[in-house]
Design an enzyme around this catalytic site. Structure first.
Site, mmCIF file in Angstrom:
data_model
loop_
_atom_site.group_PDB
_atom_site.id
_atom_site.type_symbol
_atom_site.label_atom_id
_atom_site.label_comp_id
_atom_site.label_asym_id
_atom_site.label_seq_id
_atom_site.Cartn_x
_atom_site.Cartn_y
_atom_site.Cartn_z
ATOM 1 N N GLY A 152 3.656 -15.805 -5.633
ATOM 2 C CA GLY A 152 3.697 -15.152 -4.344
ATOM 3 C C GLY A 152 2.341 -14.555 -4.011
ATOM 4 O O GLY A 152 1.310 -14.983 -4.527
ATOM 5 N N ASN A 212 3.475 4.462 -6.909
ATOM 6 C CA ASN A 212 3.986 4.022 -5.625
ATOM 7 C C ASN A 212 4.664 5.157 -4.858
ATOM 8 O O ASN A 212 4.598 5.211 -3.623
ATOM 9 C CB ASN A 212 4.959 2.856 -5.812
ATOM 10 C CG ASN A 212 4.230 1.553 -6.056
ATOM 11 O OD1 ASN A 212 3.113 1.536 -6.550
ATOM 12 N ND2 ASN A 212 4.876 0.449 -5.742
ATOM 13 N N ASN A 220 6.956 -5.201 -10.000
ATOM 14 C CA ASN A 220 7.394 -3.815 -9.810
ATOM 15 C C ASN A 220 8.819 -3.647 -10.323
ATOM 16 O O ASN A 220 9.744 -3.351 -9.565
ATOM 17 C CB ASN A 220 7.311 -3.428 -8.335
ATOM 18 C CG ASN A 220 5.898 -3.150 -7.884
ATOM 19 O OD1 ASN A 220 5.078 -2.648 -8.646
ATOM 20 N ND2 ASN A 220 5.600 -3.480 -6.637
ATOM 21 N N GLU A 269 1.996 7.057 -3.315
ATOM 22 C CA GLU A 269 1.518 6.246 -2.192
ATOM 23 C C GLU A 269 2.343 6.510 -0.936
ATOM 24 O O GLU A 269 1.799 6.639 0.169
ATOM 25 C CB GLU A 269 1.596 4.771 -2.589
ATOM 26 C CG GLU A 269 1.179 3.775 -1.564
ATOM 27 C CD GLU A 269 1.425 2.353 -2.076
ATOM 28 O OE1 GLU A 269 2.363 1.709 -1.572
ATOM 29 O OE2 GLU A 269 0.703 1.922 -2.993
ATOM 30 N N TYR A 270 3.669 6.623 -1.096
ATOM 31 C CA TYR A 270 4.529 6.904 0.055
ATOM 32 C C TYR A 270 4.126 8.219 0.715
ATOM 33 O O TYR A 270 4.007 8.322 1.944
ATOM 34 C CB TYR A 270 5.991 7.006 -0.397
ATOM 35 C CG TYR A 270 6.766 5.711 -0.414
ATOM 36 C CD1 TYR A 270 6.212 4.546 -0.938
ATOM 37 C CD2 TYR A 270 8.065 5.665 0.064
ATOM 38 C CE1 TYR A 270 6.950 3.377 -0.987
ATOM 39 C CE2 TYR A 270 8.805 4.494 0.028
ATOM 40 C CZ TYR A 270 8.236 3.358 -0.499
ATOM 41 O OH TYR A 270 8.960 2.195 -0.536
ATOM 42 N N LYS A 329 3.465 3.048 -12.910
ATOM 43 C CA LYS A 329 3.322 2.349 -11.634
ATOM 44 C C LYS A 329 4.348 2.848 -10.614
ATOM 45 O O LYS A 329 4.051 2.971 -9.413
ATOM 46 C CB LYS A 329 3.481 0.843 -11.841
ATOM 47 C CG LYS A 329 3.430 -0.003 -10.561
ATOM 48 C CD LYS A 329 2.121 0.182 -9.789
ATOM 49 C CE LYS A 329 1.849 -0.934 -8.790
ATOM 50 N NZ LYS A 329 2.888 -1.142 -7.788
#
Length: 303
Positions: free
Chosen positions: A9, A176, A95, A179-180, A172
């Site tokens: 991907g 994330n 993830n 990050e939000y 990780k």
């Protein structure tokens, strides 16, 4: 090293390209053959089925980088365990929920193989900038594949082995969640500039100034600035923002451990509300940010 990348991907393809560029012998495997054919064009070796990968390694120790959605990791592991041999190494680079890593590790270990979890950040810019990798698993296995992490971190990325199975995906996951919160803060700030008392402010110019010596200077603010430069009014963006799981898992763990995460929870709730129609300039900008760093669809429900 010789390595197979399974799952081509957005991120998987970049990983295969990066490793090929750095001189590794890369076998490209994917359920849809078109992706494999694409990888062959930049020098990877076609492996249309897991059996092709196993055959290519033969008696050599096989190393498989698995880059698939979290919900299918268990199924993929079952597939690979049928064709691999004792001593082989599987790296789960997606993830995945760290809570699933220990049972996955035990299942792989029971077959005499090793499972490494590598939470991988870098988005669609990882090929140019290098990836940031948060690694968990047995130290000996990690040492064996260290040349892979070294290559993927070039030129400006990094990696670290954080501990046993699940530790990498745990770090990780928290990344994330942060990050939000950071994305939401930027989006709300730019919304204030857009809707505040001074009309016709150049938001991209504000972002440009902030990128030179200010405390909020960052790669995320730079991508936000770019999005606003290209589309100042965010025309054509519906403002629905997806959530991909990691922050939900973080909040579940926080609740279980009675750890307040007020900022991250608020950012998560904004995304859920956007999916119910509560959209505004800030949620439109969040969608634009996700497209900039991850290549995610700006309007995920668009036909």
């Amino acid at each position: 090293m010789k390595i197979a990348v399974a799952g081509l991907g957005r991120m998987g393809m970049q990983i295969a390209r990066s490793l090929t560029r750095d001189g590794h012998k890369v076998l490209a495997q994917n359920r849809s053959p078109e992706k494999v054919d694409e990888a062959v064009k930049f020098g990877a070796i076609a492996a249309y089925h897991p059996q092709d990968v196993a055959k290519a390694f033969g008696d050599q120790q096989a190393v498989i980088w698995l880059m698939v959605p979290a919900e299918v990791v268990g199924e993929e592991l079952d597939t690979w365990l049928k064709v691999l041999k004792p001593g082989d190494i599987i790296i789960d680079g997606g993830n995945s929920d760290f809570r699933n890593d220990p049972p996955h590790y035990d299942k792989v270990k029971a077959k005499g193989m090793e499972l490494i979890d590598s939470g991988t950040s870098g988005g669609i810019h990882g090929y140019d900038n290098g990836f940031s990798m948060m690694v968990g698993g047995e130290a000996a296995a990690v040492k064996t594949v260290a040349p892979i992490f070294d290559s993927l971190s070039k030129p400006h990325g990094s990696w670290h082995h954080f501990g046993p199975a699940g530790a990498g995906h745990f770090v990780k996951m928290v990344h994330n969640a942060i990050e939000y919160g950071y994305m939401e803060s930027l989006a709300e700030g730019y919304r204030m500039l857009h809707e505040g008392p001074y009309k016709e402010l150049d938001l991209a110019a504000a972002g440009e100034v902030w990128q030179h010596g200010s405390i909020v200077e960052s790669s995320l603010n730079e991508l936000t600035r770019q999005a606003l430069k290209e589309n100042p009014t965010l025309e054509g963006i519906d403002g629905v923002v997806a959530e991909s799981g990691e922050t939900r898992w973080t909040l579940e763990l926080a609740e279980k451990n009675n750890l307040p995460m007020v900022c991250i929870k608020a950012a998560y709730d904004v995304r859920l509300a956007s999916q119910k129609g509560v959209v505004n300039f800030a949620t439109k900008l969040l969608a634009a940010m996700r497209n900039k760093f991850g290549g995610h669809a700006i309007n995920p429900d668009a036909k």
